[in-house]
Each structure stands twice: as C-alpha cells, then as structure tokens.
Motif scaffolding. Structure first.
Motif, mmCIF file in Angstrom:
data_model
loop_
_atom_site.group_PDB
_atom_site.id
_atom_site.type_symbol
_atom_site.label_atom_id
_atom_site.label_comp_id
_atom_site.label_asym_id
_atom_site.label_seq_id
_atom_site.Cartn_x
_atom_site.Cartn_y
_atom_site.Cartn_z
ATOM 1 N N PRO A 271 17.753 -37.711 74.581
ATOM 2 C CA PRO A 271 17.681 -38.819 75.542
ATOM 3 C C PRO A 271 17.101 -38.327 76.869
ATOM 4 O O PRO A 271 17.579 -37.334 77.425
ATOM 5 C CB PRO A 271 19.142 -39.255 75.708
ATOM 6 C CG PRO A 271 19.878 -38.669 74.538
ATOM 7 C CD PRO A 271 19.146 -37.403 74.188
ATOM 8 N N THR A 272 16.070 -39.001 77.363
ATOM 9 C CA THR A 272 15.490 -38.576 78.641
ATOM 10 C C THR A 272 16.483 -38.755 79.788
ATOM 11 O O THR A 272 16.391 -38.058 80.797
ATOM 12 C CB THR A 272 14.209 -39.366 78.937
ATOM 13 O OG1 THR A 272 14.498 -40.775 78.939
ATOM 14 C CG2 THR A 272 13.147 -39.081 77.893
ATOM 15 N N ALA A 273 17.454 -39.671 79.623
ATOM 16 C CA ALA A 273 18.454 -39.882 80.675
ATOM 17 C C ALA A 273 19.327 -38.650 80.878
ATOM 18 O O ALA A 273 19.895 -38.465 81.958
ATOM 19 C CB ALA A 273 19.323 -41.094 80.335
ATOM 20 N N ASN A 274 19.450 -37.810 79.860
ATOM 21 C CA ASN A 274 20.221 -36.574 80.021
ATOM 22 C C ASN A 274 19.580 -35.632 81.034
ATOM 23 O O ASN A 274 20.243 -34.780 81.621
ATOM 24 C CB ASN A 274 20.302 -35.820 78.692
ATOM 25 C CG ASN A 274 21.240 -36.451 77.697
ATOM 26 O OD1 ASN A 274 21.769 -37.535 77.938
ATOM 27 N ND2 ASN A 274 21.435 -35.792 76.559
ATOM 28 N N ILE A 275 18.254 -35.769 81.200
ATOM 29 C CA ILE A 275 17.482 -34.781 81.943
ATOM 30 C C ILE A 275 17.000 -35.308 83.277
ATOM 31 O O ILE A 275 17.074 -34.633 84.302
ATOM 32 C CB ILE A 275 16.262 -34.334 81.093
ATOM 33 C CG1 ILE A 275 16.738 -33.835 79.727
ATOM 34 C CG2 ILE A 275 15.449 -33.278 81.829
ATOM 35 C CD1 ILE A 275 15.643 -33.761 78.687
ATOM 36 N N GLY A 276 16.507 -36.560 83.279
ATOM 37 C CA GLY A 276 15.887 -37.098 84.474
ATOM 38 C C GLY A 276 14.544 -36.427 84.723
ATOM 39 O O GLY A 276 14.009 -35.709 83.886
ATOM 40 N N ALA A 277 13.987 -36.663 85.902
ATOM 41 C CA ALA A 277 12.690 -36.073 86.262
ATOM 42 C C ALA A 277 12.922 -34.676 86.811
ATOM 43 O O ALA A 277 12.721 -34.404 87.999
ATOM 44 C CB ALA A 277 11.968 -36.953 87.270
ATOM 45 N N ASN A 278 13.362 -33.789 85.954
ATOM 46 C CA ASN A 278 13.796 -32.451 86.351
ATOM 47 C C ASN A 278 13.174 -31.454 85.377
ATOM 48 O O ASN A 278 13.685 -31.225 84.283
ATOM 49 C CB ASN A 278 15.323 -32.390 86.307
ATOM 50 C CG ASN A 278 15.885 -31.082 86.826
ATOM 51 O OD1 ASN A 278 15.304 -30.019 86.633
ATOM 52 N ND2 ASN A 278 17.041 -31.151 87.473
ATOM 53 N N LEU A 279 12.040 -30.856 85.777
ATOM 54 C CA LEU A 279 11.280 -30.017 84.867
ATOM 55 C C LEU A 279 12.023 -28.748 84.447
ATOM 56 O O LEU A 279 12.027 -28.398 83.258
ATOM 57 C CB LEU A 279 9.923 -29.687 85.484
ATOM 58 C CG LEU A 279 8.926 -28.941 84.603
ATOM 59 C CD1 LEU A 279 8.709 -29.643 83.266
ATOM 60 C CD2 LEU A 279 7.598 -28.789 85.341
ATOM 61 N N PRO A 280 12.676 -28.008 85.351
ATOM 62 C CA PRO A 280 13.419 -26.839 84.881
ATOM 63 C C PRO A 280 14.510 -27.194 83.879
ATOM 64 O O PRO A 280 14.735 -26.458 82.906
ATOM 65 C CB PRO A 280 14.007 -26.256 86.178
ATOM 66 C CG PRO A 280 13.093 -26.732 87.258
ATOM 67 C CD PRO A 280 12.675 -28.105 86.830
ATOM 68 N N THR A 281 15.192 -28.327 84.096
ATOM 69 C CA THR A 281 16.231 -28.732 83.155
ATOM 70 C C THR A 281 15.629 -29.212 81.842
ATOM 71 O O THR A 281 16.214 -29.013 80.773
ATOM 72 C CB THR A 281 17.122 -29.826 83.778
ATOM 73 O OG1 THR A 281 17.719 -29.311 84.968
ATOM 74 C CG2 THR A 281 18.232 -30.248 82.825
ATOM 75 N N LEU A 282 14.455 -29.827 81.906
ATOM 76 C CA LEU A 282 13.760 -30.181 80.666
ATOM 77 C C LEU A 282 13.487 -28.924 79.846
ATOM 78 O O LEU A 282 13.730 -28.884 78.631
ATOM 79 C CB LEU A 282 12.453 -30.904 80.988
ATOM 80 C CG LEU A 282 11.494 -31.142 79.812
ATOM 81 C CD1 LEU A 282 12.166 -31.967 78.714
ATOM 82 C CD2 LEU A 282 10.221 -31.841 80.302
#
Length: 426
Positions: free
Chosen positions: A92-103
């Motif tokens: 789910p993209t909601a788990n990550i948000g617009a956060n590239l290191p966390t992606l």
C-alpha cells in the motif's frame, strides 16, 4: 500489467530450502504490518488496510548449492534442494507516503537479511501514476538536454576529463577548451575528481566555464559540462549555485554515496541538469541472486529527479553483458508510470569508441542517448577533433545500415579509428 492506484509492486528473485509460498508471505509481513508472529494490536482490519500482499509466485528450477551462507538455516540443520522462485509483492502506498528513503527501505530493507533465504534480489518495481506524481521529475531529461546543447538530432557525443585527477584548475580549463573546439556536446568530470586540493571546485568551475563561455561566444554552441559536485548536502548546494552563477548547465553526483535524501534536496534546490553516476552499482547488482536489478534501481533514482543515468556501454570494458546494458537503456527511456513523460537520458560509457557505435544503434534504435568516449576521442591518432568526427561518422553509417569498413573508405577519421583501436566493427 496494471498497477492499482493505491499500491506499488515489487518483483523479487528468491532462493530458499523452505516452501517458497511461505517465504513470500514472510517477506510481505516483514515489510508491512507484520513480523514472524502476530502481535497485539495487529487486528484483521489493520492487516486488510496495511499489509503487503503476495500477488504472484512462479517457481523456477532449483539449485544444487546455496548462493549465500546462512547461519539461521545452519542452526536448524536445513539443507537443499535450494528452491528458487520469482515473487511479486504489492505494498500500500499509504504505508510509505512521498518518502523516498522509506520507499527504498520498504522494498528492500531487512529482506536481504531474512533467515529464510539463501538468495534474494529485487528485480523490478512498478508504481502507479498517482504515486509517481508525488515525487520529483527530471527538470530537463532528454528534450531539455537537447535544447541546452543545441543538438536537435543524432546522439549526443560526450567525453570525460582525462587524466582523471592531477590537473590543476587551469590545466583542466585548457583541456576543456580543446574538447569544445573538437566538437563535443558534453564533457564530464570523473567520479573520483570532485573537490580535490589541486583543483578545488571554487577554482575549477570559473576556469572551465570561462573556456565554455568563450567557445559559445565564438560559435554559438553551449557545451554541457557535468561538474562532479559529490559532497555532503550543503556543500553540493553551494557547488551547484557556483555552477549556475558561472553559466553552467549540469552537475554530476555519485548517487550511491550521496544518498536519496541528498539528491532530492539538490533536485529541489537547483534548476541544473543532474547527471546521475551509478559508480558502486556493481556491489549492489553483480551477484545474480543478491541485491537489486537496474530497473528497480533506476526507478528509485528517477523518483529523486535525476536527468541522466549511466548504463555502461556495449562491448565495453566492464563486466555487464550487452543484454543487461541494452535493457538498462530501455528502462531509462520508458515512462515510470502510464501516461508519464519522464524519461531520462541513458549515458553510455566505458570503453566506447567509433567501433562500438553500430552495436549501440542496433540494440537501442534511437538517438536519444549520450555516447561518451574517453580514449576513443582523446587517444585518436588524429587528435580529439578526429576522434569526435569518427564517432559521428560511425553513427551516420550505423543509422544508414552501412558497415563501418565500407563507410571508412570515404571517412578518413573513421578509418584511422578502426585501424588504431581494433577490429570491433559490424
């Protein structure tokens, strides 16, 4: 394959002596809301909303021996066969948000350390258009790079400052002036030359750009110079500002050593073209059962907003097979998500010269690339201008379907290159 609007997908190659389907579920749980066992607060509703899911599993032929050591399996006395499978997991993209290191941590992270596997490789990623829109795009990409250099058609011909290190700022500027006069479209620093004591950027950028501006005043041609500004983040911002003040159009960064956050910060700070150098990628990719494939790698860095990506070169001096180089270039030229105009320019380098042009054209079939040649230009027996000319002659011949030896009968610079550098022609 259609990517759901609220999920991203990652495809892995795994190796395990266990049941691959069970290992895939461990992967999905480890990188979302779960762990090796269900914990307090992990309700069915939470799992439905936030858990990664296994979308597909295709088992592959097993291996006789494990690819990597594994103390966890050794403690359990587990032996082969070492089963292999290709697994697609959606997050789910909601788990990550617009956060590239966390992606990056989500699709990779602890997966490489799982006790259940003796091999794990992230092969590819697909992101939905709505999620891609939350990240940076290239400011120039292919179209902008062509506009800045005035190259409306044909491959961009580039070269690298050689020697890699040792020149003073003034010596570097003198070489750049020679290369501009030779007719190149693009010049870049080597990855090992950023801000050395003998040619600090504070001196090198003004000296080099004075030569570039003088050439542009004489000819109307702007030669793009990729200054290596690899450093800590605040220093890179200062270096980029200096390049912009001096009329430059491009900076280069060693992506793996700067990191996602630094490159994102740089992208948001500067309007300059970012030339992404992947040095160190071999450590992440060279083992076929470990690390990350280029498709996934370039997806992450394109979300950081780079404009160019290195892909190495066909018939070059590095270890990658030609098929991998071809696939990497195609990855750069493909949109990250449906309907997105966000291609980046693939940069071919490593052992490139006129003789490797036909293989490049045959494999890629497009002029939208940067063809960089160091020795193939600087070591041409007729000098750098003849080296540049030989590459352009080879490119014209390849596009016309003419074999290089035949084209060389009417092209002395190409003939000299073929004779001097070797028989790598088609």
């Amino acid at each position: 394959m259609t990517t759901p609007a609220d999920r991203l997908q990652a495809t892995y190659l795994i190796e395990t002596p266990l049941e691959p389907a069970k290992v895939a579920e461990v992967m999905a749980g480890e990188q979302s809301c779960g762990t090796f066992t269900r914990v307090q607060g992990e309700t069915d509703a939470l799992r439905e909303r936030a858990r990664a899911t296994v979308e597909q599993l295709d088992e592959l032929p097993a291996a006789e021996t494990p690819s990597l050591p594994n103390a966890w399996l050794d403690r359990q006395g587990r032996g082969g066969p070492w089963r292999r499978a290709r697994v697609r997991v959606s997050f789910p993209t909601a788990n990550i948000g617009a956060n590239l290191p966390t992606l990056a941590a989500t699709v990779s992270g602890n997966l490489y350390d799982l006790g259940e596997v003796t091999g794990l490789r992230l092969e590819s990623m697909q992101v939905p258009a709505s999620y891609r829109a939350r990240f940076e795009r290239p400011v120039a990409g292919i179209t902008g790079t062509r506009k800045l250099t005035g190259v409306t058609h044909g491959a961009l011909v580039g070269t690298i400052i050689k020697p890699n290190v040792g020149f003073s700022a003034q010596q570097t500027a003198e070489l750049v002036a020679q290369l501009c006069a030779a007719g190149v479209d693009f010049i870049k620093d080597d990855e090992v030359c950023a801000d050395p004591d003998h040619a600090p950027l504070a001196q090198r950028v003004p000296a080099v750009m004075a030569a570039v501006r003088a050439h542009q005043a004489r000819t109307g041609k702007h030669v793009m110079v990729a200054f290596n500004i690899t450093d800590e983040t605040e220093a890179m911002k200062r270096h980029a500002d200096l390049v912009e003040r001096e009329g430059g159009s491009c900076v280069m960064v060693s992506l793996n050593w700067c990191g996602f956050s630094a490159v994102q910060t740089l992208r948001r700070h500067t309007p300059l073209v970012i030339h992404g150098h992947r040095n160190g990628f071999g450590a992440l990719s060279r083992h076929p059962q470990l690390g990350i494939g280029f498709q996934a790698y370039q997806t992450l860095w394109r979300l950081a907003g780079v404009d160019h990506m290195h892909v190495h070169g066909l018939q070059g001096k590095f270890s990658q097979p030609d098929a991998e180089v071809q696939a990497s270039a195609r990855d750069c030229l493909a949109p990250l998500a449906e309907g997105c105009d966000d291609a980046v320019m693939p940069a071919f380098s490593s052992g490139q010269w006129a003789g490797t042009v036909p293989a490049t054209w045959s494999a890629i079939g497009t002029d939208d690339l940067l063809f960089m040649s160091g020795g193939g230009i600087l070591a041409h027996p007729g000098g750098p201008a003849a080296g540049v000319t030989s590459i352009r002659q080879a490119w014209a011949a390849a596009r016309a379907g003419i074999a290089l030896p035949d084209a060389a009968r009417e092209a002395p610079e190409l003939a000299a290159a073929l004779d001097f550098f070797g028989p790598k022609t088609r």
